[in-house]
Design a protein around this motif. Structure first.
Motif, short mmCIF file in Angstrom:
data_model
loop_
_atom_site.label_atom_id
_atom_site.label_comp_id
_atom_site.label_asym_id
_atom_site.label_seq_id
_atom_site.Cartn_x
_atom_site.Cartn_y
_atom_site.Cartn_z
N GLY A 262 -0.16 5.20 10.02
CA GLY A 262 -0.10 5.75 8.68
C GLY A 262 1.27 6.29 8.37
O GLY A 262 2.21 6.17 9.16
N ASN B 258 1.69 12.98 0.05
CA ASN B 258 0.51 12.12 0.05
C ASN B 258 0.45 11.35 1.37
O ASN B 258 1.13 10.35 1.53
CB ASN B 258 0.57 11.15 -1.13
CG ASN B 258 -0.68 10.32 -1.25
OD1 ASN B 258 -1.70 10.62 -0.66
ND2 ASN B 258 -0.59 9.25 -2.01
N SER C 41 3.44 9.03 5.19
CA SER C 41 3.33 10.05 4.16
C SER C 41 4.47 9.84 3.17
O SER C 41 5.57 9.47 3.55
CB SER C 41 3.42 11.45 4.77
OG SER C 41 3.30 12.42 3.75
N TRP D 138 0.84 -1.20 0.00
CA TRP D 138 0.00 0.00 0.00
C TRP D 138 0.87 1.26 0.00
O TRP D 138 0.58 2.23 -0.68
CB TRP D 138 -0.93 -0.02 1.20
CG TRP D 138 -1.89 1.12 1.27
CD1 TRP D 138 -1.92 2.10 2.22
CD2 TRP D 138 -2.97 1.41 0.38
NE1 TRP D 138 -2.94 2.98 1.97
CE2 TRP D 138 -3.60 2.58 0.84
CE3 TRP D 138 -3.45 0.79 -0.76
CZ2 TRP D 138 -4.69 3.13 0.21
CZ3 TRP D 138 -4.55 1.36 -1.39
CH2 TRP D 138 -5.16 2.51 -0.91
N SER D 139 1.96 1.22 0.75
CA SER D 139 2.89 2.35 0.79
C SER D 139 3.50 2.60 -0.58
O SER D 139 3.59 3.76 -1.03
CB SER D 139 3.98 2.07 1.82
OG SER D 139 4.97 3.05 1.77
N GLN E 235 0.90 4.16 -2.83
CA GLN E 235 0.71 5.58 -2.52
C GLN E 235 1.86 6.43 -3.05
O GLN E 235 1.67 7.58 -3.46
CB GLN E 235 0.53 5.78 -1.02
CG GLN E 235 -0.75 5.19 -0.47
CD GLN E 235 -1.98 5.79 -1.11
OE1 GLN E 235 -2.04 6.97 -1.43
NE2 GLN E 235 -3.00 4.97 -1.31
N ASN F 133 -7.42 10.75 -4.34
CA ASN F 133 -7.58 10.95 -2.90
C ASN F 133 -8.21 12.33 -2.71
O ASN F 133 -7.55 13.34 -2.94
CB ASN F 133 -6.23 10.86 -2.20
CG ASN F 133 -6.33 11.02 -0.70
OD1 ASN F 133 -7.39 11.30 -0.16
ND2 ASN F 133 -5.21 10.86 -0.02
N TYR G 248 -1.22 8.75 4.03
CA TYR G 248 -2.06 7.57 3.89
C TYR G 248 -2.15 6.82 5.22
O TYR G 248 -1.32 7.00 6.10
CB TYR G 248 -1.52 6.63 2.80
CG TYR G 248 -0.11 6.15 3.07
CD1 TYR G 248 0.11 4.97 3.77
CD2 TYR G 248 0.99 6.87 2.63
CE1 TYR G 248 1.40 4.53 4.03
CE2 TYR G 248 2.27 6.44 2.88
CZ TYR G 248 2.47 5.26 3.58
OH TYR G 248 3.73 4.84 3.85
N SER G 249 -3.17 6.00 5.34
CA SER G 249 -3.38 5.18 6.54
C SER G 249 -2.95 3.75 6.23
O SER G 249 -3.03 3.30 5.10
CB SER G 249 -4.86 5.18 6.94
OG SER G 249 -5.27 6.48 7.25
#
Length: 185
Positions: free
Chosen positions: A153, A139, A155, A47-48, A51, A100, A141-142
């Protein structure tokens, strides 16, 4: 017939084996925790990276939009108007490519052909003015699983630059195609 056949005999459990009952349950539970930890790590690191790619796409699109504004202005450049136009388009294109809705505003700066910052008053200068835009996007993110460990989370930031200029001396093997001597967007 006697009751001594092995299938009819009552099994005798020794006291040592009695305390070992349920041991596999503890081992299986520990293994499940470890496997879920690895699953969470893989999902959250993936996911990181996703993002990070989203932020880079947003920065690329915003930089191209800003450079396009510079190319469109040409000789009718007014510093305040150009700054407002670029600011609006950079933000719009960054958000549109971020997927987003809560994407924070991006930051940008005008750059010359060497990548140096151009002062706000010199943006329209024909000899040393802005030939491009550099955009930085953050950006936040969680995470999904790492929140259990207190990592709720992160960033990621991405930077992209785009410049406009005349096409001079481009080799024929170059992937760039232009009409005439100027690149028109």
């Amino acid at each position: 017939m006697s009751n001594s056949s092995p299938s009819l005999r009552k099994r005798v459990v020794s006291p040592v084996r009695e305390c070992e009952r349920g041991q596999m349950l503890v081992v299986a539970a520990g293994a499940m925790v470890v496997l879920l930890g690895f699953l969470g790590l893989v999902v959250d690191l993936g996911w990181s990276e996703f993002q990070k790619r989203v932020a880079q796409n947003a920065a690329d699109a915003a930089a191209l939009a800003g450079a396009r504004d510079i190319a469109k202005v040409g000789t009718t450049c007014v510093a305040g108007t150009l700054d407002a136009t670029v600011s609006g388009h950079v933000d719009v294109f960054a958000r549109a490519n971020a997927a987003n809705a809560a994407f924070p505003p991006s930051t940008y700066r005008f750059i010359d052909n060497s990548g140096n910052t151009v002062a706000a008053g010199n943006v329209c200068d024909t000899t040393g003015g802005a030939s491009g835009v550099e955009v930085t996007v953050a950006n936040p993110y969680s995470t999904f699983f790492l929140g259990i460990l207190g990592i709720g989370g992160g960033s990621t930031t991405a930077t992209a630059a785009a410049r406009v200029g005349l096409l001079n001396g481009i080799p024929q093997s170059s992937p760039i195609v232009g009409c005439g001597s100027a690149l028109v967007l």
